[in-house]
Design a protein around this motif. Structure first.
Motif, PDB file in Angstrom:
ATOM      1  N   VAL A  99     -30.950 -99.706 -44.995  1.00 49.50           N
ATOM      2  CA  VAL A  99     -30.730 -99.342 -46.398  1.00 49.50           C
ATOM      3  C   VAL A  99     -29.498 -98.446 -46.452  1.00 49.50           C
ATOM      4  N   GLN A 100     -28.486 -98.891 -47.195  1.00 51.62           N
ATOM      5  CA  GLN A 100     -27.194 -98.204 -47.246  1.00 51.62           C
ATOM      6  C   GLN A 100     -26.825 -97.862 -48.689  1.00 51.62           C
ATOM      7  N   ALA A 101     -26.297 -96.660 -48.886  1.00 54.52           N
ATOM      8  CA  ALA A 101     -25.893 -96.215 -50.221  1.00 54.52           C
ATOM      9  C   ALA A 101     -24.662 -96.986 -50.686  1.00 54.52           C
ATOM     10  N   VAL A 102     -24.768 -97.596 -51.871  1.00 55.04           N
ATOM     11  CA  VAL A 102     -23.630 -98.279 -52.489  1.00 55.04           C
ATOM     12  C   VAL A 102     -22.814 -97.271 -53.299  1.00 55.04           C
ATOM     13  N   THR A 103     -23.515 -96.305 -53.864  1.00 60.83           N
ATOM     14  CA  THR A 103     -22.893 -95.197 -54.590  1.00 60.83           C
ATOM     15  C   THR A 103     -23.509 -93.913 -54.042  1.00 60.83           C
ATOM     16  N   GLN A 104     -23.085 -92.784 -54.558  1.00 61.03           N
ATOM     17  CA  GLN A 104     -23.756 -91.546 -54.195  1.00 61.03           C
ATOM     18  C   GLN A 104     -25.216 -91.646 -54.643  1.00 61.03           C
ATOM     19  N   CYS A 105     -26.147 -91.260 -53.768  1.00 52.67           N
ATOM     20  CA  CYS A 105     -27.573 -91.433 -54.044  1.00 52.67           C
ATOM     21  C   CYS A 105     -28.347 -90.134 -53.840  1.00 52.67           C
ATOM     22  N   ARG A 106     -29.422 -90.035 -54.628  1.00 50.69           N
ATOM     23  CA  ARG A 106     -30.425 -88.996 -54.384  1.00 50.69           C
ATOM     24  C   ARG A 106     -31.759 -89.715 -54.208  1.00 50.69           C
ATOM     25  N   VAL A 107     -32.476 -89.324 -53.155  1.00 55.18           N
ATOM     26  CA  VAL A 107     -33.723 -90.013 -52.806  1.00 55.18           C
ATOM     27  C   VAL A 107     -34.814 -88.985 -52.516  1.00 55.18           C
ATOM     28  N   ALA A 108     -36.002 -89.234 -53.061  1.00 50.75           N
ATOM     29  CA  ALA A 108     -37.172 -88.411 -52.751  1.00 50.75           C
ATOM     30  C   ALA A 108     -37.974 -89.125 -51.667  1.00 50.75           C
ATOM     31  N   PHE A 109     -38.205 -88.452 -50.554  1.00 48.62           N
ATOM     32  CA  PHE A 109     -38.961 -89.045 -49.447  1.00 48.62           C
ATOM     33  C   PHE A 109     -40.360 -88.447 -49.401  1.00 48.62           C
ATOM     34  N   VAL A 110     -41.362 -89.328 -49.256  1.00 47.84           N
ATOM     35  CA  VAL A 110     -42.761 -88.914 -49.135  1.00 47.84           C
ATOM     36  C   VAL A 110     -43.288 -89.444 -47.807  1.00 47.84           C
ATOM     37  N   ARG A 111     -43.846 -88.577 -46.998  1.00 51.63           N
ATOM     38  CA  ARG A 111     -44.371 -89.007 -45.702  1.00 51.63           C
ATOM     39  C   ARG A 111     -45.567 -89.934 -45.899  1.00 51.63           C
ATOM     40  N   HIS A 112     -45.629 -90.993 -45.092  1.00 52.55           N
ATOM     41  CA  HIS A 112     -46.742 -91.940 -45.173  1.00 52.55           C
ATOM     42  C   HIS A 112     -48.075 -91.225 -44.985  1.00 52.55           C
ATOM     43  N   SER A 113     -48.112 -90.259 -44.081  1.00 54.60           N
ATOM     44  CA  SER A 113     -49.369 -89.541 -43.806  1.00 54.60           C
ATOM     45  C   SER A 113     -49.875 -88.822 -45.055  1.00 54.60           C
ATOM     46  N   ALA A 114     -48.956 -88.320 -45.890  1.00 52.57           N
ATOM     47  CA  ALA A 114     -49.364 -87.617 -47.113  1.00 52.57           C
ATOM     48  C   ALA A 114     -50.008 -88.569 -48.109  1.00 52.57           C
ATOM     49  N   ILE A 115     -49.555 -89.813 -48.128  1.00 54.50           N
ATOM     50  CA  ILE A 115     -50.091 -90.803 -49.069  1.00 54.50           C
ATOM     51  C   ILE A 115     -51.556 -91.114 -48.761  1.00 54.50           C
ATOM     52  N   PHE A 116     -51.924 -91.087 -47.460  1.00 55.17           N
ATOM     53  CA  PHE A 116     -53.276 -91.460 -47.052  1.00 55.17           C
ATOM     54  C   PHE A 116     -54.206 -90.265 -46.846  1.00 55.17           C
ATOM     55  N   THR A 117     -53.688 -89.058 -46.929  1.00 53.72           N
ATOM     56  CA  THR A 117     -54.535 -87.874 -46.794  1.00 53.72           C
ATOM     57  C   THR A 117     -55.348 -87.670 -48.071  1.00 53.72           C
ATOM     58  N   PRO A 118     -56.690 -87.600 -47.978  1.00 54.04           N
ATOM     59  CA  PRO A 118     -57.519 -87.426 -49.187  1.00 54.04           C
ATOM     60  C   PRO A 118     -57.077 -86.212 -50.003  1.00 54.04           C
ATOM     61  N   LEU A 119     -56.948 -86.414 -51.315  1.00 50.33           N
ATOM     62  CA  LEU A 119     -56.441 -85.360 -52.186  1.00 50.33           C
ATOM     63  C   LEU A 119     -57.505 -84.773 -53.116  1.00 50.33           C
ATOM     64  N   GLY A 120     -58.768 -85.028 -52.818  1.00 56.32           N
ATOM     65  CA  GLY A 120     -59.848 -84.384 -53.556  1.00 56.32           C
ATOM     66  C   GLY A 120     -59.830 -84.652 -55.043  1.00 56.32           C
ATOM     67  N   HIS A 121     -59.453 -83.646 -55.833  1.00 58.95           N
ATOM     68  CA  HIS A 121     -59.508 -83.757 -57.292  1.00 58.95           C
ATOM     69  C   HIS A 121     -58.540 -84.800 -57.839  1.00 58.95           C
ATOM     70  N   LEU A 122     -57.598 -85.267 -57.001  1.00 54.80           N
ATOM     71  CA  LEU A 122     -56.647 -86.292 -57.424  1.00 54.80           C
ATOM     72  C   LEU A 122     -57.042 -87.670 -56.881  1.00 54.80           C
ATOM     73  N   HIS A 123     -58.327 -87.826 -56.546  1.00 56.47           N
ATOM     74  CA  HIS A 123     -58.816 -89.060 -55.945  1.00 56.47           C
ATOM     75  C   HIS A 123     -58.459 -90.290 -56.785  1.00 56.47           C
ATOM     76  N   SER A 124     -58.680 -90.215 -58.091  1.00 58.18           N
ATOM     77  CA  SER A 124     -58.422 -91.353 -58.982  1.00 58.18           C
ATOM     78  C   SER A 124     -56.942 -91.729 -58.977  1.00 58.18           C
ATOM     79  N   ALA A 125     -56.068 -90.723 -59.105  1.00 57.03           N
ATOM     80  CA  ALA A 125     -54.627 -90.981 -59.120  1.00 57.03           C
ATOM     81  C   ALA A 125     -54.164 -91.538 -57.778  1.00 57.03           C
ATOM     82  N   GLN A 126     -54.733 -91.025 -56.697  1.00 58.41           N
ATOM     83  CA  GLN A 126     -54.357 -91.506 -55.367  1.00 58.41           C
ATOM     84  C   GLN A 126     -54.791 -92.953 -55.170  1.00 58.41           C
ATOM     85  N   CYS A 127     -55.998 -93.315 -55.634  1.00 61.45           N
ATOM     86  CA  CYS A 127     -56.461 -94.699 -55.541  1.00 61.45           C
ATOM     87  C   CYS A 127     -55.547 -95.639 -56.326  1.00 61.45           C
ATOM     88  N   THR A 128     -55.117 -95.200 -57.500  1.00 62.18           N
ATOM     89  CA  THR A 128     -54.207 -96.009 -58.320  1.00 62.18           C
ATOM     90  C   THR A 128     -52.881 -96.215 -57.593  1.00 62.18           C
TER      91      THR A 128
END
Length: 200
Positions: A99-128
């Motif tokens: 993946v190469q920048a065609v223009t100047q880019c800003r990117v937000a990176f989220v670790r895969h491990s964070a996506i699968f870590t249970p988030l308790g009160h955000l269970h519904s949003a995480q499932c979605t």
């Protein structure tokens, strides 16, 4: 965080998350924002990927090399698009594309491990989020299968007719020539010649 929320609302991966829960979900995922200059590499093919990237601003290309060593554009990524999402569920998380920048880019990176870590009160949003990631992965898989079947056609005319048939519309609006030639893996002169023949 407002920039991340705005991009996430345009994303196929985050757009189904309830608007009231989205800010809290994104905060819990601890995104890290990085900036890239034009031409810089966001992800290198063959390297292990442990993060999903969300394009906040700018444009990037996902590039794959064919057997002859030619660079083929697999996808153009803009604000709201993600990459590395499919690799979140992969045991062998080596990126198949650069993946190469065609223009100047800003990117937000989220670790895969964070996506699968249970988030308790955000269970519904995480499932979605996880359901949307599965749907996005399926869509990308079928889009790639279509492109492979198109590239397997023996002539450029056959490739173009296959692509037109897959669009399902009548008439079909052609994308910019540069985008179409990259998708079909052909030179512009050859594409223009075939398009001209098909008009006549």
């Amino acid at each position: 965080m407002l920039e991340i929320i705005s991009a996430a609302q345009k994303s196929a991966v985050f757009s189904d998350v309830n608007t009231s829960e989205l800010p809290a979900l994104l905060t819990a995922l601890h995104p890290v924002v990085r900036s890239f200059r034009k031409g810089e590499i966001l992800v290198m093919a063959g390297y292990t990927v442990q993060e999903m990237g969300l394009i906040l601003a700018g444009e990037a290309n996902a590039i794959q090399l064919n057997a002859a060593g030619d660079a083929l554009s697999v996808a153009t990524l803009r604000t709201g698009d993600v990459f590395g999402d499919i690799l979140a569920a992969s045991k062998n998380a080596h990126s198949p594309v650069t993946v190469q920048a065609v223009t100047q880019c800003r990117v937000a990176f989220v670790r895969h491990s964070a996506i699968f870590t249970p988030l308790g009160h955000l269970h519904s949003a995480q499932c979605t989020l996880l359901q949307s990631m599965m749907r996005s992965a399926a869509d990308k898989y079928f889009a790639q299968q279509l492109r492979m079947s198109i590239l397997a056609e023996k002539t450029l005319r056959a490739k173009l007719l296959h692509w037109v048939a897959a669009q399902g519309g009548n008439p079909v609006a052609l994308p910019p020539r540069a985008q179409l030639e990259a998708y079909l893996g052909c030179e512009r002169a050859a594409l223009c010649r075939v398009l001209s023949q098909m008009k006549n």
